[in-house]
Design an enzyme around this catalytic site. Sequence first.
Site, PDB file in Angstrom:
ATOM      1  N   HIS A   1       2.014  -2.148  15.687  1.00  0.00           N
ATOM      2  CA  HIS A   1       0.851  -1.862  16.517  1.00  0.00           C
ATOM      3  C   HIS A   1       0.376  -3.125  17.202  1.00  0.00           C
ATOM      4  O   HIS A   1       0.531  -4.225  16.687  1.00  0.00           O
ATOM      5  CB  HIS A   1      -0.297  -1.230  15.727  1.00  0.00           C
TER       6      HIS A   1
ATOM      7  N   GLU B   1       0.951  -8.308  10.513  1.00  0.00           N
ATOM      8  CA  GLU B   1       0.375  -8.165   9.174  1.00  0.00           C
ATOM      9  C   GLU B   1       1.337  -7.545   8.172  1.00  0.00           C
ATOM     10  O   GLU B   1       1.065  -7.512   6.978  1.00  0.00           O
ATOM     11  CB  GLU B   1      -0.953  -7.389   9.227  1.00  0.00           C
TER      12      GLU B   1
ATOM     13  N   HIS C   1      -3.480   0.627   7.031  1.00  0.00           N
ATOM     14  CA  HIS C   1      -4.899   0.735   6.660  1.00  0.00           C
ATOM     15  C   HIS C   1      -5.800   0.949   7.875  1.00  0.00           C
ATOM     16  O   HIS C   1      -6.911   0.438   7.941  1.00  0.00           O
ATOM     17  CB  HIS C   1      -5.339  -0.462   5.814  1.00  0.00           C
TER      18      HIS C   1
ATOM     19  N   HIS D   1     -10.967  -7.955   8.125  1.00  0.00           N
ATOM     20  CA  HIS D   1     -11.036  -7.876   9.588  1.00  0.00           C
ATOM     21  C   HIS D   1     -12.392  -8.372  10.068  1.00  0.00           C
ATOM     22  O   HIS D   1     -13.221  -7.586  10.524  1.00  0.00           O
ATOM     23  CB  HIS D   1     -10.835  -6.436  10.054  1.00  0.00           C
TER      24      HIS D   1
END
Lengths: 161, 320
Positions: B193, B240, B12, B59
């Site tokens: 990431h 995540e 995302h 976030h």
Amino acid sequence: MATAKTRVEKDYDDIPGTYVFDADRSRRGYHLNMFCMSLMKAENRKAFKADEAKYLDERFPLLTREQREAILKRQYNRMLELGGNIYFTAKLGATDGHPFQHLAAVMTGSTQQDYADLMLRGGRPVDGNRSRSGKYARAASSIVKDSKPKQKASKGKKRRG
Amino acid sequence: MARIIAGVTSSHVPAIGAAIDNHRTNEPYWQRVFEGFERSKEWIAKAKPDVVIGVYNDHASAFSVEVIPTFALGTAAEFPPADEGWGPRPVPVVQGHPELASHIAQSVILDEFDLTLCNKMEVDHGLTVPLNLMFGTPKEWPCPVIPLAVNVVQYPPPTGHRCFMLGKAIRKAVESYPEDLKVVIFGTGGMSHQISGQRAGLINSKFDHAFLDNLTKDPKKLTKLSHLELMREAGAEGVEMVMWLIMRGALDDKVDEVYRFYTVPASNTAVGHIILENKIKGGKKTSAKPASTKSASRGKKSAPKMKRAAARQKIERVRS
């Protein structure tokens, strides 16, 4: 990792160049992160840009001296070390009008172009970047098994990397 | 009764949202990413879910460091896009499904998952970017979406095992809902990431491919990954990926992998995407057939001739 005085050593401190945002850091960085959060509002961004020191002193008097300095000097790794979280500190970068890769370049001691090129080449390799202690220098992951030697590199079997 | 017909995972990355919002999807850099979702759009247009359950993380938009719920289920009628510092994304307001959401809440809490319930919540790119990737940029999202926000910002996130078990509880809840509804569950975030610290820029494609392989075939193995291993191998923010296991837990043990896409990078992130269908009991065909499985067919009007079985094998891996 330059941990603060009271911080208990954690297993993930062994990961190099990484400041895991745990409950300790969250507690210490509360006001720093809430300052970043305040930048979600346009009027606050404007007030901050008009006089950064004044904004911090008036609205976030509980920031520590170190946190205040790290914010004013845009020391992004230092902010993480002092309890900042990247999703929050990124709001400061955005307030400055920087794309995220500018922040990534600052944190990795690179130029934005070099960082962008690194990503285009497939990113920073994990080999050599797993562990400060060298503990995981050889063992990769328990789910990656297609690489030559048996995973679970039981007795120091050779792995690349 | 309602049933979960399929699961979708997708990264995302916020920059994907920015590329859409700023009309830059035709630039070669972004084309590479968006092309990977063309067939997914065809697939979901055929699958026509009545409801999507969107597992994602906030976030620092709806939740700051003031309140940090581990699992927050959106039971509201609608969820406006959050202002993430540049004004809200120009995407439709997400319409919820309060009746099914409340039913899920009641069921999974009695199954000992202590959810936080949100009757007012804004949603950020974590939810809306995957909606764009799957549905494009319509005036209204084609179906209601129930957001399930998972804390992966402050360590520790819930364990992969806990996420997997929550997925199972969600499935049980959905299947005890009387109305006939086709539900698709999204697990978002990932893949490898790291966007913080001196190690930012980390990508581990080997790990990502292994994760995707196991997601289909042996998800229980993934539930045993420690956070330490996930962060070490897939990056501090790559942790995540535990959210994908909620999606996977909500599906059958054995599933059909109908599509896969992987590319590096989108901004700072490896993009991974997979579509898994539940096998329908009694060998009945699901309506959710991929329109085309030709890896070469990038056009929108691709020939719908390949069979589903072939589709399963036709796993596309795009590496750059």
